[in-house]
Design an enzyme around this catalytic site. Structure first.
Site, PDB file in Angstrom:
ATOM      1  N   ARG A 131       1.180  -1.366  -0.053  1.00  0.00           N
ATOM      2  CA  ARG A 131       0.083   0.107  -0.025  1.00  0.00           C
ATOM      3  C   ARG A 131       0.400   1.500  -0.019  1.00  0.00           C
ATOM      4  O   ARG A 131       0.429   2.422  -0.905  1.00  0.00           O
ATOM      5  CB  ARG A 131      -0.863  -0.087   1.301  1.00  0.00           C
ATOM      6  N   ARG A 146       3.959  -0.989  14.283  1.00  0.00           N
ATOM      7  CA  ARG A 146       2.350  -0.655  14.524  1.00  0.00           C
ATOM      8  C   ARG A 146       1.538  -2.092  15.254  1.00  0.00           C
ATOM      9  O   ARG A 146       0.987  -1.971  15.789  1.00  0.00           O
ATOM     10  CB  ARG A 146       2.128  -0.217  13.436  1.00  0.00           C
TER      11      ARG A 146
END
Ligand code: AMP
Length: 188
Positions: A131, A146
């Site tokens: 992405r 994350r």
């Protein structure tokens, strides 16, 4: 099967949780409640809550529990009794989960299902990297961080609902429709 009540959708960053929550709430009688969206709306409208939230959001920190819970309480007070709520991005901490239990009980409501969109760590990191297409904040290192932060913060919330027997894990691999079908099949 239990009577439908409120639903909580959980999943790591990159799991497609927001997309799935919106799709799920497109059915009549359901409402999508995203605390992140509510904070951003307050920010756009320049409210004191928005300004306060921004101080935390801009640093990637959580907004304090009392502020977050009050905002949810206020929003819930406007929901018609026949409408069921899909919570997205809330609760993120155990105190939030406990406060949600109380505020729902006061309104004669309850959580009847917590759906966890399960995507393996390596798959998520690969998705985020794809992405990002070279964006530094979605680098493999940041993506891994994350995911680990999510795992650490979410596990106790998941355990809160596991003790109540409400958690259903669904496989997050496949098309948007595949995942949506699995979520619907897991929803009372
Ligand atoms: P999100 O759109 O769910 O990724 O949320 C964006 C940001 O809003 C988060 O990084 C937090 O700063 C804040 N936020 C959203 N939901 C919560 C929550 N339940 N508790 C605390 N902070 C939240």
């Amino acid at each position: 099967m239990a009577a439908p009540g409120e639903l909580i959708l959980m999943g790591p960053p990159g799991s497609g949780k927001g997309t799935q929550a919106k799709l799920l709430a497109s059915r009549p009688g359901w409402l999508h409640l995203s605390t992140g969206d509510l904070f951003r709306e307050n920010l756009r409208n320049g409210t004191p809550l928005g300004r306060l939230a921004e101080q935390h959001m801009s640093k990637g920190e959580y907004v304090p529990d009392d502020v977050t819970v009050e905002m949810v309480r206020e929003r819930m007070s406007q929901v018609a009794p026949a409408v069921h709520v899909i919570f997205d991005g809330f609760p993120r901490t155990v105190p939030q989960a406990e406060a949600l239990d109380v505020l729902l009980a006061e309104a004669g409501r309850r959580v009847t299902r917590v759906i966890l969109i399960d995507v393996k760590r390596d798959e998520l990191i690969a998705r985020l990297a794809k992405r990002a297409e070279g964006r530094s904040d979605d680098s493999p290192e940041v993506a891994r961080k994350r995911f680990d932060v999510y795992q650490e913060q979410t596990r106790p919330v998941l355990e809160h609902y596991e003790r109540k027997g409400l958690v259903c894990r669904i496989e997050g691999i496949g098309t948007i429709d595949d995942v949506q079908d699995r979520i619907r099949a897991a929803t009372p």
